[in-house]
Design a protein around this motif. Structure first.
Motif, short mmCIF file in Angstrom:
data_model
loop_
_atom_site.label_atom_id
_atom_site.label_comp_id
_atom_site.label_asym_id
_atom_site.label_seq_id
_atom_site.Cartn_x
_atom_site.Cartn_y
_atom_site.Cartn_z
N PHE A 1 0.83 -1.21 0.00
CA PHE A 1 0.00 0.00 0.00
C PHE A 1 0.86 1.26 0.00
CE2 PHE A 1 -3.61 -2.66 1.45
CZ PHE A 1 -4.56 -2.19 0.56
N ARG A 2 1.93 1.25 0.78
CA ARG A 2 2.82 2.42 0.82
C ARG A 2 3.39 2.72 -0.56
NH1 ARG A 2 5.26 0.03 5.80
NH2 ARG A 2 4.23 1.09 7.51
N LYS A 3 3.81 1.70 -1.28
CA LYS A 3 4.35 1.90 -2.62
C LYS A 3 3.28 2.47 -3.55
CE LYS A 3 6.55 -0.48 -6.49
NZ LYS A 3 5.95 0.38 -7.45
N GLU A 4 2.09 1.90 -3.50
CA GLU A 4 1.01 2.39 -4.34
C GLU A 4 0.67 3.84 -4.01
OE1 GLU A 4 -3.69 1.52 -5.33
OE2 GLU A 4 -2.56 0.04 -4.20
N ILE A 5 0.60 4.14 -2.72
CA ILE A 5 0.28 5.52 -2.30
C ILE A 5 1.40 6.48 -2.71
CG2 ILE A 5 0.04 6.99 -0.26
CD1 ILE A 5 -1.64 4.73 0.95
N ARG A 6 2.64 6.06 -2.55
CA ARG A 6 3.76 6.92 -2.94
C ARG A 6 3.70 7.22 -4.45
NH1 ARG A 6 8.10 3.74 -2.36
NH2 ARG A 6 8.19 3.44 -4.58
N ASP A 7 3.44 6.20 -5.25
CA ASP A 7 3.35 6.40 -6.70
C ASP A 7 2.18 7.32 -7.06
OD1 ASP A 7 5.50 4.70 -6.95
OD2 ASP A 7 4.30 2.97 -7.59
N CYS A 8 1.05 7.11 -6.41
CA CYS A 8 -0.12 7.98 -6.65
C CYS A 8 0.16 9.41 -6.21
CB CYS A 8 -1.35 7.44 -5.93
SG CYS A 8 -2.02 5.94 -6.65
N HIS A 9 0.87 9.56 -5.10
CA HIS A 9 1.18 10.88 -4.58
C HIS A 9 2.11 11.63 -5.54
CE1 HIS A 9 3.17 13.54 -1.35
NE2 HIS A 9 2.06 14.12 -1.78
N ILE A 10 3.12 10.96 -6.04
CA ILE A 10 4.05 11.59 -6.98
C ILE A 10 3.30 12.01 -8.24
CG2 ILE A 10 6.01 11.12 -8.53
CD1 ILE A 10 7.12 9.34 -6.22
N ASP A 11 2.47 11.13 -8.76
CA ASP A 11 1.68 11.44 -9.95
C ASP A 11 0.75 12.61 -9.69
OD1 ASP A 11 0.72 10.78 -12.68
OD2 ASP A 11 -1.15 10.32 -11.60
N PHE A 12 0.09 12.60 -8.54
CA PHE A 12 -0.84 13.68 -8.20
C PHE A 12 -0.12 15.02 -8.09
CE2 PHE A 12 -3.10 16.25 -5.00
CZ PHE A 12 -4.28 16.43 -5.68
N GLU A 13 1.03 15.06 -7.46
CA GLU A 13 1.77 16.32 -7.32
C GLU A 13 2.19 16.84 -8.68
OE1 GLU A 13 2.32 18.35 -4.70
OE2 GLU A 13 0.96 17.03 -3.62
N TYR A 14 2.59 15.95 -9.56
CA TYR A 14 2.96 16.36 -10.92
C TYR A 14 1.75 16.96 -11.63
CZ TYR A 14 4.05 16.01 -15.87
OH TYR A 14 4.20 16.29 -17.19
N LYS A 15 0.61 16.31 -11.51
CA LYS A 15 -0.60 16.82 -12.16
C LYS A 15 -1.03 18.16 -11.56
CE LYS A 15 -1.17 13.11 -14.68
NZ LYS A 15 0.07 12.50 -14.99
N CYS A 16 -0.81 18.32 -10.26
CA CYS A 16 -1.13 19.61 -9.61
C CYS A 16 -0.27 20.73 -10.21
CB CYS A 16 -0.89 19.54 -8.11
SG CYS A 16 -2.14 18.66 -7.19
N MET A 17 1.01 20.46 -10.36
CA MET A 17 1.90 21.47 -10.94
C MET A 17 1.48 21.82 -12.36
SD MET A 17 5.74 20.60 -9.60
CE MET A 17 5.73 18.89 -10.07
N THR A 18 1.07 20.82 -13.12
CA THR A 18 0.69 21.05 -14.51
C THR A 18 -0.61 21.83 -14.63
OG1 THR A 18 1.74 18.95 -15.08
CG2 THR A 18 0.32 19.93 -16.73
N ILE A 19 -1.60 21.47 -13.84
CA ILE A 19 -2.90 22.15 -13.97
C ILE A 19 -2.82 23.60 -13.48
CG2 ILE A 19 -3.93 21.51 -11.76
CD1 ILE A 19 -6.55 21.09 -13.34
N LYS A 20 -1.90 23.89 -12.59
CA LYS A 20 -1.76 25.26 -12.09
C LYS A 20 -1.38 26.23 -13.20
CE LYS A 20 -0.32 24.01 -7.44
NZ LYS A 20 0.81 24.06 -6.50
#
Length: 176
Positions: A83-102
């Motif tokens: 779960f930690r690995k999955e959450i870490r991967d999702c978190h990295i992806d989400f932060e990247y998408k946040c930077m892009t949509i901004k």
């Protein structure tokens, strides 16, 4: 001078017409370029918004599954690491998408996206703290915190922030 204009009015009219036509062509091409670039930006904004929402869903679902595993599942290190690995991967992806949509949002919406990101980060940190204390005497305190996360942050706080972004995007596309 007046005599020259009166005698050559047809030629002057043709020359002025040609100059006007050239100016019109130039202005039309400039407007068309601006319109095309605006449409491209709007299209990219729509695509990035869709990708942002998908990433948000993946991250929040991963966090909710982790919480459900804590409450109802087995408590093995192997399962938690998965779960930690999955959450870490999702978190990295989400932060990247946040930077892009901004890049496509106004200041108010950027602040809302940052709030969403902060809420999800705090949920992630609280879950990790709960894992650390799962077999200790502070366990009840962290179980209560997990209940608060489920009831308040996932059911009230995050949906209201997402609703703010949706409303703003609808307004930017003139959709009711």
């Amino acid at each position: 001078m007046m005599k020259l204009i009166v005698e050559n009015w047809a030629q002057i009219t043709v020359v002025l017409g040609i100059i006007g036509y050239i100016i019109k062509l130039f202005l039309d091409s400039n407007f068309k370029k601006k319109e095309i670039s605006f449409l491209k930006i709007q299209e990219m904004k729509l695509i990035e918004t869709k990708v942002f929402f998908q990433s948000y869903q993946s991250f929040s679902i991963a966090l909710e599954q982790y919480i459900n595993q804590l409450f109802h599942g087995l408590h093995s290190e192997e399962i938690f690491n998965k779960f930690r690995k999955e959450i870490r991967d999702c978190h990295i992806d989400f932060e990247y998408k946040c930077m892009t949509i901004k890049l496509f949002l106004n200041d108010v919406d950027i602040q809302t996206v940052e709030e969403i990101s902060e809420v999800l980060k705090s949920i992630k940190i609280d879950i990790e703290r709960c894992i650390i204390h799962i077999n200790k005497e502070k366990r009840d305190q962290y179980w209560d915190k997990l209940e608060k996360i489920k009831k308040v942050q996932f059911r009230k706080e995050l949906p209201s922030l997402i609703k703010k972004i949706e409303t703003s995007l609808r307004k930017s596309y003139n959709v009711a």
